[in-house]
Design a protein around this motif. Structure first.
Motif, PDB file in Angstrom:
ATOM      1  N   LEU A   7       0.836  -1.201   0.000  1.00 28.89           N
ATOM      2  CA  LEU A   7       0.000   0.000   0.000  1.00 28.89           C
ATOM      3  C   LEU A   7       0.872   1.252   0.000  1.00 28.89           C
ATOM      4  N   SER A   8       1.950   1.232   0.769  1.00 28.58           N
ATOM      5  CA  SER A   8       2.863   2.379   0.804  1.00 28.58           C
ATOM      6  C   SER A   8       3.486   2.610  -0.568  1.00 28.58           C
ATOM      7  N   LEU A   9       3.874   1.527  -1.236  1.00 34.87           N
ATOM      8  CA  LEU A   9       4.454   1.650  -2.569  1.00 34.87           C
ATOM      9  C   LEU A   9       3.442   2.252  -3.541  1.00 34.87           C
ATOM     10  N   LEU A  10       2.204   1.772  -3.463  1.00 30.79           N
ATOM     11  CA  LEU A  10       1.156   2.278  -4.342  1.00 30.79           C
ATOM     12  C   LEU A  10       0.912   3.762  -4.106  1.00 30.79           C
ATOM     13  N   LEU A  11       0.858   4.169  -2.840  1.00 24.08           N
ATOM     14  CA  LEU A  11       0.602   5.572  -2.522  1.00 24.08           C
ATOM     15  C   LEU A  11       1.780   6.456  -2.912  1.00 24.08           C
ATOM     16  N   LEU A  12       2.999   5.936  -2.805  1.00 23.84           N
ATOM     17  CA  LEU A  12       4.162   6.699  -3.252  1.00 23.84           C
ATOM     18  C   LEU A  12       4.081   6.991  -4.748  1.00 23.84           C
ATOM     19  N   GLY A  17       4.393  10.292  -8.647  1.00 27.37           N
ATOM     20  CA  GLY A  17       4.606  10.005 -10.057  1.00 27.37           C
ATOM     21  C   GLY A  17       5.706   8.989 -10.254  1.00 27.37           C
ATOM     22  N   ARG A  18       6.499   9.166 -11.301  1.00 27.93           N
ATOM     23  CA  ARG A  18       7.543   8.189 -11.631  1.00 27.93           C
ATOM     24  C   ARG A  18       8.613   8.162 -10.548  1.00 27.93           C
ATOM     25  N   MET A  19       8.987   6.946 -10.110  1.00 25.12           N
ATOM     26  CA  MET A  19      10.065   6.754  -9.145  1.00 25.12           C
ATOM     27  C   MET A  19      10.891   5.559  -9.567  1.00 25.12           C
ATOM     28  N   THR A  20      12.188   5.645  -9.377  1.00 25.78           N
ATOM     29  CA  THR A  20      13.067   4.529  -9.720  1.00 25.78           C
ATOM     30  C   THR A  20      13.021   3.475  -8.616  1.00 25.78           C
ATOM     31  N   ALA A  21      13.512   2.288  -8.940  1.00 23.34           N
ATOM     32  CA  ALA A  21      13.569   1.224  -7.942  1.00 23.34           C
ATOM     33  C   ALA A  21      14.479   1.616  -6.781  1.00 23.34           C
ATOM     34  N   THR A  22      15.544   2.354  -7.081  1.00 25.32           N
ATOM     35  CA  THR A  22      16.456   2.808  -6.020  1.00 25.32           C
ATOM     36  C   THR A  22      15.741   3.771  -5.073  1.00 25.32           C
ATOM     37  N   GLU A  23      14.971   4.712  -5.622  1.00 32.18           N
ATOM     38  CA  GLU A  23      14.230   5.666  -4.791  1.00 32.18           C
ATOM     39  C   GLU A  23      13.183   4.958  -3.940  1.00 32.18           C
ATOM     40  N   SER A  43       1.107  -5.561  -9.940  1.00 35.85           N
ATOM     41  CA  SER A  43       0.636  -5.821 -11.311  1.00 35.85           C
ATOM     42  C   SER A  43      -0.276  -7.037 -11.346  1.00 35.85           C
ATOM     43  N   ALA A  44       0.096  -8.114 -10.622  1.00 38.81           N
ATOM     44  CA  ALA A  44      -0.727  -9.328 -10.588  1.00 38.81           C
ATOM     45  C   ALA A  44      -2.079  -9.060  -9.948  1.00 38.81           C
ATOM     46  N   ALA A  45      -2.150  -8.050  -9.057  1.00 39.34           N
ATOM     47  CA  ALA A  45      -3.414  -7.717  -8.396  1.00 39.34           C
ATOM     48  C   ALA A  45      -4.266  -6.768  -9.226  1.00 39.34           C
ATOM     49  N   GLY A  46      -3.789  -6.402 -10.426  1.00 40.63           N
ATOM     50  CA  GLY A  46      -4.591  -5.565 -11.311  1.00 40.63           C
ATOM     51  C   GLY A  46      -4.266  -4.083 -11.240  1.00 40.63           C
ATOM     52  N   VAL A  47      -3.242  -3.708 -10.497  1.00 41.32           N
ATOM     53  CA  VAL A  47      -2.861  -2.289 -10.430  1.00 41.32           C
ATOM     54  C   VAL A  47      -2.046  -1.964 -11.678  1.00 41.32           C
ATOM     55  N   PRO A  48      -2.439  -0.940 -12.465  1.00 39.81           N
ATOM     56  CA  PRO A  48      -1.738  -0.641 -13.724  1.00 39.81           C
ATOM     57  C   PRO A  48      -0.427   0.099 -13.505  1.00 39.81           C
ATOM     58  N   VAL A  49       0.592  -0.615 -13.024  1.00 40.81           N
ATOM     59  CA  VAL A  49       1.908  -0.026 -12.824  1.00 40.81           C
ATOM     60  C   VAL A  49       2.830  -0.566 -13.903  1.00 40.81           C
ATOM     61  N   TYR A  50       3.607   0.319 -14.517  1.00 47.44           N
ATOM     62  CA  TYR A  50       4.496  -0.127 -15.582  1.00 47.44           C
ATOM     63  C   TYR A  50       5.847   0.558 -15.429  1.00 47.44           C
ATOM     64  N   ALA A  51       6.839   0.037 -16.119  1.00 46.62           N
ATOM     65  CA  ALA A  51       8.215   0.536 -16.004  1.00 46.62           C
ATOM     66  C   ALA A  51       8.657   1.137 -17.321  1.00 46.62           C
ATOM     67  N   ASP A  52       9.363   2.287 -17.222  1.00 47.85           N
ATOM     68  CA  ASP A  52      10.043   2.887 -18.375  1.00 47.85           C
ATOM     69  C   ASP A  52      11.529   2.562 -18.270  1.00 47.85           C
ATOM     70  N   ARG A  53      12.113   2.115 -19.338  1.00 49.08           N
ATOM     71  CA  ARG A  53      13.525   1.770 -19.334  1.00 49.08           C
ATOM     72  C   ARG A  53      14.370   3.012 -19.578  1.00 49.08           C
ATOM     73  N   ASP A  63      -1.737   6.769 -16.387  1.00 46.30           N
ATOM     74  CA  ASP A  63      -2.341   8.092 -16.213  1.00 46.30           C
ATOM     75  C   ASP A  63      -3.825   7.977 -15.863  1.00 46.30           C
ATOM     76  N   GLY A  64      -4.222   8.722 -14.850  1.00 42.79           N
ATOM     77  CA  GLY A  64      -5.628   8.743 -14.464  1.00 42.79           C
ATOM     78  C   GLY A  64      -6.002   7.738 -13.399  1.00 42.79           C
ATOM     79  N   TYR A  65      -5.101   6.769 -13.120  1.00 40.33           N
ATOM     80  CA  TYR A  65      -5.436   5.764 -12.104  1.00 40.33           C
ATOM     81  C   TYR A  65      -5.186   6.335 -10.715  1.00 40.33           C
ATOM     82  N   ARG A  66      -6.173   6.177  -9.849  1.00 33.52           N
ATOM     83  CA  ARG A  66      -6.031   6.573  -8.447  1.00 33.52           C
ATOM     84  C   ARG A  66      -6.795   5.568  -7.593  1.00 33.52           C
TER      85      ARG A  66
END
Length: 323
Positions: A7-12, A17-23, A43-53, A63-66
């Motif tokens: 939940l903390s990760l999701l709220l962060l 916005g965009r955060m790196t794995a290190t952050e 992602s497996a739970a249906g939260v639309p989180v994706y990574a930019d390389r 965008d737009g997900y809250r």
């Protein structure tokens, strides 16, 4: 434990916005490998989180997900209402905004946290100024806070200690409320940050353009360092005193709890009369005389000699006055 971290990760991601794995690993205090696993779980739970390389990449939400989850426990929700100081909010012109935000937060909370928060608001009140002084008069606080918020240069006339009036152009980085007084942390263009008491600002207007805050500047860290340095600069000498038994609280009220606690820790054992010999820092000889006279016979000054002489002269004058 893991559910709370997810939940903390999701709220962060939702708030920043965009955060790196290190952050994320630094914020959550876990390994980067754990961040990878947690993102996969979201992602497996249906939260639309994706990574930019790439170098500017990182994780972010579609965008737009809250989420409607706020993750607040009853105690966390209650603590937020202790932070809502009505006086400072009104001085900043935010009284109505703060009240509306409080109502919206209450409405969004589940029943149990809402009940805790309501009781907290009913039973606890924070009153910032001290007993024997009112809050500062700050007619230009609104202009200063606007400049802080919008990163606008501020042109002001300022009354320094000693009543000298000067003109300054500064970049205001933040505002601090300390003991009922507002302080602005600001720097002249290209200069180092310093503090200005907002009640001493005589005129204020924003100047054209915007400034960039120094990279890595943290208001809380600066203020802590400034306060520590101020205390060190404030004390220029030491006095040696004998304190009557049971008068530690009175001395702490007179000279400050931190000062007295340090003096007691370093002081010796009580003498035959129960008095303790202590060494305490002082701002000046004359200021120490004024402070210690308030304690009457509960304190005897042993040194320095010039302070003892001033105390004796003051006592003699009082004796003559009262016959």
């Amino acid at each position: 434990m893991r559910a709370s971290r997810l939940l903390s990760l999701l709220l962060l991601l939702q708030t920043r916005g965009r955060m790196t794995a290190t952050e994320l690993s630094a914020e959550l205090e876990v390994s980067i490998r754990t961040v990878y696993r947690d993102v996969e779980a979201l992602s497996a739970a249906g939260v639309p989180v994706y990574a930019d390389r790439g170098p500017a990449g990182g994780y972010q939400l579609l965008d737009g997900y809250r989420t409607r989850l706020n993750g607040l426990t009853a105690e966390e929700a209650s603590s937020l209402f202790l932070a809502g100081l009505p006086g400072p909010a009104a001085e900043l012109g935010l009284a109505e905004v703060a009240a509306n935000a409080e109502l919206k937060l209450l409405a969004a909370l589940p029943p149990e946290p809402r009940s805790h928060a309501s009781r907290m608001r009913e039973r606890f009140l924070l009153d910032v100024p001290g007993w024997y002084r009112g809050a500062d008069d700050v007619p230009h606080l609104a202009e200063v806070s606007e400049a802080v918020w919008d990163r606008r240069p501020l042109r002001m006339t300022y009354r320094r200690w000693g009543q000298q009036v000067v003109e300054r152009l500064v970049h205001p980085y933040g505002l601090v409320l300390k003991g009922g007084s507002w302080y602005m942390v600001a720097a002249p263009p290209g200069g180092s940050p310093r503090t200005y008491r907002v009640s001493r600002v005589l005129t204020a207007e924003t100047a054209p353009g915007r400034f960039d805050r120094p990279e890595g500047f943290e208001l809380a860290e600066f203020w802590k360092a400034y306060a520590d340095e101020f205390r060190q600069r404030m004390y220029t000498a030491e006095a040696v005193i004998r304190l009557a038994p049971g008068r530690e609280d009175l001395l702490a009220y007179t000279m400050g709890a931190e000062v007295v606690a340090a003096a007691l820790a370093e002081g010796g054992e009580p003498d035959a009369e129960g008095r303790r010999t202590l060494t305490v820092p002082i701002e000046s000889i004359t200021h120490a005389r004024w402070l210690l006279l308030r304690m009457g016979a509960d304190v005897e000054v042993l040194g320095p000699p010039e302070l003892r002489v001033l105390m004796a002269e003051a006592v003699a004058a009082l004796g003559k006055m009262y016959g």
